[in-house]
Design an enzyme around this catalytic site. Structure first.
Site, PDB file in Angstrom:
ATOM      1  N   HIS A 267      -9.999 -11.591 -13.293  1.00  0.00           N
ATOM      2  CA  HIS A 267      -9.182 -10.988 -13.834  1.00  0.00           C
ATOM      3  C   HIS A 267      -9.180 -11.975 -15.169  1.00  0.00           C
ATOM      4  O   HIS A 267      -9.178 -13.280 -15.028  1.00  0.00           O
ATOM      5  CB  HIS A 267      -7.832 -11.145 -13.420  1.00  0.00           C
ATOM      6  CG  HIS A 267      -7.658  -9.879 -12.500  1.00  0.00           C
ATOM      7  ND1 HIS A 267      -6.317  -9.611 -12.345  1.00  0.00           N
ATOM      8  CD2 HIS A 267      -8.404  -9.260 -11.878  1.00  0.00           C
ATOM      9  CE1 HIS A 267      -6.234  -8.526 -11.303  1.00  0.00           C
ATOM     10  NE2 HIS A 267      -7.428  -8.176 -11.239  1.00  0.00           N
TER      11      HIS A 267
ATOM     12  N   TYR B 250       3.892  -9.805 -14.336  1.00  0.00           N
ATOM     13  CA  TYR B 250       4.970 -10.899 -13.971  1.00  0.00           C
ATOM     14  C   TYR B 250       6.141 -10.272 -14.692  1.00  0.00           C
ATOM     15  O   TYR B 250       6.333  -9.946 -16.082  1.00  0.00           O
ATOM     16  CB  TYR B 250       4.932 -12.231 -14.644  1.00  0.00           C
ATOM     17  CG  TYR B 250       3.852 -12.902 -13.604  1.00  0.00           C
ATOM     18  CD1 TYR B 250       2.216 -12.749 -13.955  1.00  0.00           C
ATOM     19  CD2 TYR B 250       4.121 -13.869 -12.693  1.00  0.00           C
ATOM     20  CE1 TYR B 250       1.430 -13.349 -13.007  1.00  0.00           C
ATOM     21  CE2 TYR B 250       3.454 -14.319 -11.894  1.00  0.00           C
ATOM     22  CZ  TYR B 250       1.876 -14.281 -11.947  1.00  0.00           C
ATOM     23  OH  TYR B 250       0.968 -14.946 -11.248  1.00  0.00           O
TER      24      TYR B 250
ATOM     25  N   PRO C 106       5.936 -19.932  -5.862  1.00  0.00           N
ATOM     26  CA  PRO C 106       4.689 -19.348  -6.015  1.00  0.00           C
ATOM     27  C   PRO C 106       4.474 -18.470  -7.311  1.00  0.00           C
ATOM     28  O   PRO C 106       3.380 -17.938  -7.703  1.00  0.00           O
ATOM     29  CB  PRO C 106       4.711 -18.047  -5.018  1.00  0.00           C
ATOM     30  CG  PRO C 106       6.129 -18.080  -4.563  1.00  0.00           C
ATOM     31  CD  PRO C 106       7.061 -19.231  -4.845  1.00  0.00           C
TER      32      PRO C 106
ATOM     33  N   LYS D 194      -0.028 -21.394  -7.613  1.00  0.00           N
ATOM     34  CA  LYS D 194      -0.975 -22.547  -7.466  1.00  0.00           C
ATOM     35  C   LYS D 194      -0.797 -23.296  -6.137  1.00  0.00           C
ATOM     36  O   LYS D 194      -1.770 -24.125  -6.028  1.00  0.00           O
ATOM     37  CB  LYS D 194      -0.251 -23.624  -8.430  1.00  0.00           C
ATOM     38  CG  LYS D 194       0.082 -23.523  -9.920  1.00  0.00           C
ATOM     39  CD  LYS D 194      -1.506 -23.788 -10.360  1.00  0.00           C
ATOM     40  CE  LYS D 194      -1.688 -23.063 -11.750  1.00  0.00           C
ATOM     41  NZ  LYS D 194      -2.864 -22.232 -11.891  1.00  0.00           N
TER      42      LYS D 194
ATOM     43  N   TYR E 240      -2.102 -21.293 -16.235  1.00  0.00           N
ATOM     44  CA  TYR E 240      -2.439 -20.405 -15.142  1.00  0.00           C
ATOM     45  C   TYR E 240      -3.773 -20.674 -14.822  1.00  0.00           C
ATOM     46  O   TYR E 240      -4.083 -20.241 -13.436  1.00  0.00           O
ATOM     47  CB  TYR E 240      -2.352 -19.207 -15.906  1.00  0.00           C
ATOM     48  CG  TYR E 240      -2.048 -17.808 -14.950  1.00  0.00           C
ATOM     49  CD1 TYR E 240      -0.659 -17.807 -14.437  1.00  0.00           C
ATOM     50  CD2 TYR E 240      -3.018 -17.193 -14.413  1.00  0.00           C
ATOM     51  CE1 TYR E 240      -0.654 -16.782 -13.221  1.00  0.00           C
ATOM     52  CE2 TYR E 240      -2.867 -16.211 -13.564  1.00  0.00           C
ATOM     53  CZ  TYR E 240      -1.707 -15.917 -12.867  1.00  0.00           C
ATOM     54  OH  TYR E 240      -1.713 -15.191 -11.985  1.00  0.00           O
TER      55      TYR E 240
HETATM   56  C1  PHB Z   1      -0.152 -12.675  -4.765  1.00  0.00           C
HETATM   57  O1  PHB Z   1      -0.976 -11.661  -5.055  1.00  0.00           O
HETATM   58  O2  PHB Z   1       0.504 -12.606  -3.698  1.00  0.00           O
HETATM   59  C2  PHB Z   1       0.526 -13.768  -5.946  1.00  0.00           C
HETATM   60  C3  PHB Z   1      -0.236 -13.526  -7.264  1.00  0.00           C
HETATM   61  C4  PHB Z   1       0.526 -14.497  -8.153  1.00  0.00           C
HETATM   62  C5  PHB Z   1       1.444 -15.171  -7.991  1.00  0.00           C
HETATM   63  C6  PHB Z   1       2.084 -15.147  -6.570  1.00  0.00           C
HETATM   64  C7  PHB Z   1       1.579 -14.503  -5.370  1.00  0.00           C
HETATM   65  O3  PHB Z   1       2.004 -15.743  -8.874  1.00  0.00           O
END
Ligand code: PHB
Ligand code: APR
Length: 392
Positions: A75, A203, A295, A299, A387
């Site tokens: 990505h 997000y 989460p 990280k 990120y």
């Molecule tokens: C996930 O795909 O489980 C996931 C992706 C990004 C995040 C947290 C969890 O920031």
């Protein structure tokens, strides 16, 4: 009691313990893993799914990137949805071509377990009453398995046994300091075999709370909703989940969203936590045993991987070059990176979630901060740089 001997006793076979085992094996350093759960339980756990480039490189170095290369999804950007509008963060454009890879932690664990099986390495699954002893002098580990007692004499112990493990808990109180922040909400996550709503992660900051649209593949989606800690999974039917997610999305995504039956549903609390130091004589803590991040910045696994990079290098230098430098610097090096990731994860969490206690003033300030970040090259770069992962 059976008494065995090895160089490194690894406690815990999560991604941290398994990756350390694989790297030690590659370096020809004898070790065993002691795990309290069964192999089936360990390989079925569902966790996050974003790998930084440095984590991908480390898995390659460990020789376990075959499946990752085949099905991992690179990505180059993420989206932030706020005020009903999506803003793209061009991760690669802002970081000299760096990217992240979408690949479930469950897959990472399975790949490592398979490599371990193929190499015929020793793992004591379903170990009970695991105890670590004398780690400032002559370390050893005791446990029982199938009713039989074991003692493993070793030169080092790697505490890779997660947040609830026995290793951190065995350190004398006056030798350890912990730092903690608990957030007043959780993430309700579902996994469903439906195509993802977008080809990049979204997000979502909304008045109804945070949401995240993620994926495991082009046919499997992972979605999350911020929920009160008092909520129970049983209160969230699939229908209710999809309805609430739609409320938090923009009209375009709402229309595109494909819903379906969930194949997993759970609520996870959010926590920031750091242990200092991360080394106690001949005991090293690594991964969730030493630190937890919420989460939001993805990280957790990546930090476990960077600890293991430092630890495997330190042990390799010790056994192959007779140098204690890496061992002596382990804690300081890890913590430098850990605190930067803690800051980023805390900041993302704070910026994108709804806190019940925040005042109208707080809300306005957060809105202004988001508008600043998304409207400025410097702001977007700071987000992108963190990120994709800071350098080791
Ligand atoms: C996930 O795909 O489980 C996931 C992706 C990004 C995040 C947290 C969890 O920031
Ligand atoms: N004895 C032996 N094993 C133990 C003990 C014990 N007393 N206590 C816990 N364990 C095992 C657990 O059963 C688990 O398999 O240690 C392992 C720890 O694994 P994880 O919790 O996955 O931790 P870690 O390997 O550090 O992985 C970090 O996992 O939680 C996510 O976000 C986190 O992605 C990050 C990654």
């Amino acid at each position: 009691m059976e008494v065995l001997n090895t160089k490194v006793a690894i406690i815990g076979s999560g991604p941290a313990g398994l990756l350390l085992g694989q790297l030690l094996y590659k370096a020809g350093i004898e070790h065993v893993i002691i795990e309290q759960r069964s192999a089936e339980y360990v390989s079925a756990r569902i966790r996050a799914g974003i790998l930084e480039q440095v984590s991908v490189d480390l898995l390659k170095q460990a020789g376990v990137d075959q499946h990752l290369k085949e099905i991992g999804l690179p990505h180059q950007g993420i989206k932030i949805l706020t005020g009903g509008e999506k803003h793209r963060i061009d991760l690669s454009g802002l970081t000299n071509g760096k990217q992240v890879t979408v690949y479930g932690q469950t897959e990472v664990t399975k790949d490592l377990m398979q490599a371990r099986n193929e190499a015929g390495l020793t793992t004591f699954y379903e170990s009970n009453d695991v105890k670590i002893h004398d780690f400032y002098e002559k370390p050893y580990v005791t446990f029982t398995q199938n009713g039989k007692q074991y003692r493993i004499d070793c030169e080092f112990i790697a505490g890779c046994d997660g947040y609830h493990g026995v290793c951190r808990a065995s350190v004398p109180q006056n030798q350890i300091k912990t730092f903690e922040k608990v957030y007043p909400f959780g993430w309700l996550g579902i996994l469903a075999d439906v195509p993802p709503v977008s080809d990049e992660l979204i997000y979502v900051q909304s008045e109804r709370g945070f949401a995240l649209c993620s994926m495991r593949s082009n046919t499997r989606s992972r979605y999350y909703l911020q929920v009160p800690l008092t909520d129970q999974v049983a209160e969230w039917s699939d229908e209710r989940f999809w309805e609430e997610l739609k409320h938090r999305l923009d009209p375009e995504s709402r229309k595109k969203l494909v819903t379906g039956a969930s194949i997993e549903k759970s609520i996870a609390p959010l926590r920031s936590f750091v242990t200092e130091p991360m080394r106690f004589g001949k005991l090293f803590l690594a991964g969730d045993a030493a630190h937890i991040v919420p989460p939001t910045g993805a990280k957790g696994l990546n930090l476990a991987a960077s600890d293991i990079a430092y630890l495997s290098n330190a042990l390799t230098e010790f056994y192959l070059n007779n140098s204690e430098q890496g061992i002596n610097e382990y804690s300081e090096k890890c913590l430098k990176r850990v605190w930067k990731a803690e800051r980023f994860s805390w900041w993302m969490t704070h910026l994108l979630h709804r806190f019940e206690t925040e005042s109208d003033f707080d809300i306005k300030i957060k809105k202004a901060e988001l508008a600043y970040i998304l409207g400025s090259e410097a702001g977007k770069t700071t987000l992108a740089e963190n990120y994709v992962g800071l350098a080791y």
